[in-house]
Design a protein around this motif. Structure first.
Motif, mmCIF file in Angstrom:
data_model
loop_
_atom_site.group_PDB
_atom_site.id
_atom_site.type_symbol
_atom_site.label_atom_id
_atom_site.label_comp_id
_atom_site.label_asym_id
_atom_site.label_seq_id
_atom_site.Cartn_x
_atom_site.Cartn_y
_atom_site.Cartn_z
ATOM 1 N N MET A 1 0.836 -1.193 0.000
ATOM 2 C CA MET A 1 0.000 0.000 0.000
ATOM 3 C C MET A 1 0.878 1.253 0.000
ATOM 4 O O MET A 1 1.771 1.378 0.839
ATOM 5 C CB MET A 1 -0.919 -0.001 1.226
ATOM 6 N N ILE A 2 0.634 2.175 -0.933
ATOM 7 C CA ILE A 2 1.400 3.413 -1.042
ATOM 8 C C ILE A 2 0.676 4.498 -0.246
ATOM 9 O O ILE A 2 -0.363 5.012 -0.675
ATOM 10 C CB ILE A 2 1.567 3.839 -2.516
ATOM 11 N N LYS A 3 1.214 4.822 0.913
ATOM 12 C CA LYS A 3 0.594 5.828 1.776
ATOM 13 C C LYS A 3 0.962 7.224 1.271
ATOM 14 O O LYS A 3 2.144 7.544 1.128
ATOM 15 C CB LYS A 3 1.057 5.628 3.218
ATOM 16 N N THR A 4 -0.073 8.033 1.020
ATOM 17 C CA THR A 4 0.123 9.299 0.327
ATOM 18 C C THR A 4 -0.524 10.462 1.082
ATOM 19 O O THR A 4 -1.655 10.337 1.564
ATOM 20 C CB THR A 4 -0.477 9.228 -1.095
ATOM 21 N N ILE A 5 0.184 11.569 1.171
ATOM 22 C CA ILE A 5 -0.377 12.824 1.662
ATOM 23 C C ILE A 5 -0.314 13.831 0.523
ATOM 24 O O ILE A 5 0.703 13.945 -0.167
ATOM 25 C CB ILE A 5 0.387 13.359 2.882
ATOM 26 N N ILE A 6 -1.416 14.550 0.323
ATOM 27 C CA ILE A 6 -1.510 15.518 -0.773
ATOM 28 C C ILE A 6 -1.563 16.931 -0.201
ATOM 29 O O ILE A 6 -2.324 17.212 0.725
ATOM 30 C CB ILE A 6 -2.754 15.258 -1.639
ATOM 31 N N PHE A 7 -0.760 17.810 -0.769
ATOM 32 C CA PHE A 7 -0.816 19.239 -0.490
ATOM 33 C C PHE A 7 -1.254 19.910 -1.782
ATOM 34 O O PHE A 7 -0.493 19.905 -2.763
ATOM 35 C CB PHE A 7 0.553 19.759 -0.054
ATOM 36 N N GLY A 8 -2.463 20.430 -1.812
ATOM 37 C CA GLY A 8 -2.912 20.954 -3.094
ATOM 38 C C GLY A 8 -4.089 21.893 -3.026
ATOM 39 O O GLY A 8 -4.788 22.002 -2.014
ATOM 40 N N CYS A 9 -4.302 22.586 -4.137
ATOM 41 C CA CYS A 9 -5.433 23.491 -4.335
ATOM 42 C C CYS A 9 -5.936 23.288 -5.772
ATOM 43 O O CYS A 9 -5.291 22.619 -6.571
ATOM 44 C CB CYS A 9 -5.012 24.947 -4.136
ATOM 45 N N GLN A 10 -7.098 23.844 -6.047
ATOM 46 C CA GLN A 10 -7.640 23.895 -7.401
ATOM 47 C C GLN A 10 -8.109 22.518 -7.899
ATOM 48 O O GLN A 10 -7.954 21.497 -7.248
ATOM 49 C CB GLN A 10 -6.612 24.483 -8.371
ATOM 50 N N LYS A 11 -8.665 22.539 -9.119
ATOM 51 C CA LYS A 11 -9.296 21.340 -9.677
ATOM 52 C C LYS A 11 -8.291 20.214 -9.932
ATOM 53 O O LYS A 11 -8.633 19.034 -9.822
ATOM 54 C CB LYS A 11 -10.017 21.676 -10.980
ATOM 55 N N ILE A 12 -7.055 20.543 -10.269
ATOM 56 C CA ILE A 12 -6.074 19.492 -10.519
ATOM 57 C C ILE A 12 -5.942 18.570 -9.310
ATOM 58 O O ILE A 12 -5.782 17.353 -9.452
ATOM 59 C CB ILE A 12 -4.696 20.087 -10.898
ATOM 60 N N THR A 13 -6.049 19.139 -8.110
ATOM 61 C CA THR A 13 -5.915 18.322 -6.902
ATOM 62 C C THR A 13 -7.096 17.380 -6.755
ATOM 63 O O THR A 13 -6.927 16.218 -6.356
ATOM 64 C CB THR A 13 -5.782 19.229 -5.668
ATOM 65 N N ILE A 16 -6.558 14.528 -9.106
ATOM 66 C CA ILE A 16 -5.565 13.596 -8.556
ATOM 67 C C ILE A 16 -6.196 12.721 -7.477
ATOM 68 O O ILE A 16 -5.976 11.504 -7.434
ATOM 69 C CB ILE A 16 -4.359 14.380 -8.005
ATOM 70 N N ILE A 17 -7.002 13.326 -6.610
ATOM 71 C CA ILE A 17 -7.679 12.562 -5.556
ATOM 72 C C ILE A 17 -8.568 11.481 -6.165
ATOM 73 O O ILE A 17 -8.526 10.312 -5.752
ATOM 74 C CB ILE A 17 -8.499 13.510 -4.654
ATOM 75 N N ASP A 18 -9.378 11.860 -7.151
ATOM 76 C CA ASP A 18 -10.287 10.890 -7.769
ATOM 77 C C ASP A 18 -9.524 9.760 -8.449
ATOM 78 O O ASP A 18 -9.934 8.594 -8.405
ATOM 79 C CB ASP A 18 -11.204 11.594 -8.780
ATOM 80 N N TYR A 19 -8.404 10.111 -9.081
ATOM 81 C CA TYR A 19 -7.589 9.071 -9.724
ATOM 82 C C TYR A 19 -7.013 8.107 -8.690
ATOM 83 O O TYR A 19 -7.091 6.871 -8.853
ATOM 84 C CB TYR A 19 -6.469 9.722 -10.530
ATOM 85 N N LYS A 30 -4.251 12.013 3.995
ATOM 86 C CA LYS A 30 -4.752 13.329 4.381
ATOM 87 C C LYS A 30 -4.532 14.308 3.230
ATOM 88 O O LYS A 30 -3.622 14.138 2.416
ATOM 89 C CB LYS A 30 -4.022 13.820 5.636
ATOM 90 N N LEU A 31 -5.400 15.320 3.171
ATOM 91 C CA LEU A 31 -5.236 16.428 2.238
ATOM 92 C C LEU A 31 -4.993 17.710 3.024
ATOM 93 O O LEU A 31 -5.772 18.059 3.915
ATOM 94 C CB LEU A 31 -6.481 16.605 1.360
ATOM 95 N N TYR A 32 -3.920 18.412 2.683
ATOM 96 C CA TYR A 32 -3.688 19.757 3.199
ATOM 97 C C TYR A 32 -3.965 20.736 2.067
ATOM 98 O O TYR A 32 -3.450 20.576 0.953
ATOM 99 C CB TYR A 32 -2.239 19.916 3.671
#
Length: 301
Positions: A1-13, A16-19, A30-32
Motif C-alpha cells: 500500500m502506497i501511503k500518500t499525503i496531498i498538499f494541493g489546491c484547485q481542480k487538478i488536486t 488527482i484525488i479521484d484518480y 490526508k489532504l492539506y
C-alpha cells in the motif's frame, strides 16, 4: 500500500484525488489545502467540501503548526504530492516521505515561481510546459522526474491557459505516477540557468503608449473571470476583456485615440506601434442611448 499525503489546491488536486481513490495500491492519508474565497467564486468548486464528500481527511490552513509536522511524521507517508499548493513545503514536511513531488506548470528550469503561465503570456511565448519534479529547499529547483512542452493558443487568456495547464499536469501525473513511485523513472538534475518570475504587479489601467503586443498580452492575462484591465473615456470607465492586434500598417498616430468604429461597436484604437481592436468591453456606468452617440465615435481619446 502506497501511503500518500496531498498538499494541493484547485481542480487538478481533485482530479488527482479521484484518480488515486480508484487505485487499490494507494491510500490517501490526508489532504492539506489552503482554499481562498476566489476559488469558489470563479469555479464553483470547493476542494474542502469535495474531499470531505470522498471521506478524505482535510486540513485547510494557511500555515503549518508544529502539531501538523508531528502528525505528518507519525503518518509516515511513502509519497508526498504537491499540486498547485499555495505554500512552500518546509524540509520538516517533505523529508518525511520516501518520494516528494511537485507539479509545476512550466518547462523547468524556466519560469520558476508562482504564476508561470501568466508570465509566459506576458512575455509573448508560444509554448508552455509542465514539469513533475522533486521537492527541495528551493523554489521549483528540485530534480526533474518528467516534463513536457505544449503550444499556447493564439489569444488564449490567462485563465484558459491556467486551466489547460492543470489538465495537462494531471494527465502527466496520471501517466507517470506509478513509474516514478516504482523507480522506473529516475529524477535528473535541472539544467543550469533558467528563470524565475514572482507575483504579478497589480496593474489595472491600460497604457496606450505601450506596444500593441504588450497591451494585447496584458489584457489576455487579466481577462474574465479575473479582473479585466480598464481605461477611461470622458467620465466613464471601459472594462476591457479582449483586445486583438490590428495587422494592417497605419501612419503613426498619437496613442489612445479611437481611429474608427468597426462593426458591432468594436473600437480601433491607436497605440505606440500601430493599433489594436478593442473587441470585448463594457462601460461603467453603462451608457444611455444618447451617450452611445457621444462616446462611441472616432476621434475620442
Amino acid at each position: 500500500m502506497i501511503k500518500t499525503i496531498i498538499f494541493g489546491c484547485q481542480k487538478i488536486t481533485l482530479d488527482i484525488i479521484d484518480y488515486l481513490i480508484g487505485e487499490k495500491r494507494v491510500k490517501i492519508l490526508k489532504l492539506y489545502t489552503y482554499e481562498l474565497p476566489a476559488d469558489y467564486a470563479r469555479t464553483k468548486l470547493s476542494l474542502v467540501n469535495e474531499a470531505k464528500n470522498r471521506n478524505i481527511e482535510v486540513v485547510n490552513t494557511k500555515n503549518f503548526s508544529q502539531n501538523d509536522i508531528d502528525n505528518i511524521s507519525l503518518l509516515s507517508p511513502d509519497v508526498i504530492i504537491s499540486s498547485y499548493y499555495r505554500k512552500l513545503l518546509p524540509k520538516e514536511i517533505f523529508s518525511k516521505a520516501k518520494i516528494s513531488m511537485n507539479i509545476h506548470p512550466s518547462y523547468l528550469p524556466y519560469y520558476r515561481g508562482p504564476v508561470p503561465t501568466a508570465w509566459a503570456i506576458l512575455n509573448g511565448e508560444n509554448k508552455f510546459g509542465v514539469s513533475i519534479h522533486e521537492i527541495d529547499n528551493g523554489i521549483d529547483t528540485g530534480n526533474i522526474f518528467i516534463q513536457k512542452l505544449y503550444n499556447i493558443k493564439p489569444l488564449e487568456t490567462g485563465y484558459e491557459l491556467y486551466s489547460r495547464a492543470m489538465e495537462k499536469g494531471f494527465q502527466l501525473f496520471k501517466n507517470n505516477f506509478f513509474k516514478i513511485v516504482e523507480g522506473e523513472i529516475k529524477s535528473k538534475k535541472q539544467k543550469d540557468g533558467g528563470s524565475y518570475y514572482g507575483i504579478l504587479k497589480d496593474e489595472v489601467m491600460i497604457n496606450w503608449a505601450d506596444t500593441k503586443e504588450n497591451i494585447v498580452n496584458k489584457v489576455r492575462v487579466r481577462a474574465r473571470p479575473y479582473n479585466p484591465m480598464q481605461t477611461c473615456l470622458y467620465s466613464k470607465y471601459l472594462i476591457i476583456n479582449k483586445i486583438i492586434p490590428y495587422k494592417k500598417k497605419l501612419l503613426i498616430q498619437k496613442p489612445g485615440y479611437i481611429l474608427k468604429v468597426l462593426g458591432k461597436n468594436k473600437l480601433l484604437v491607436s497605440v505606440a506601434n500601430g493599433a489594436v481592436i478593442v473587441d470585448e468591453y463594457e462601460f461603467f456606468p453603462s451608457l444611455s442611448q444618447h451617450e452611445e452617440k457621444i462616446y462611441i465615435k472616432a476621434g475620442n481619446f
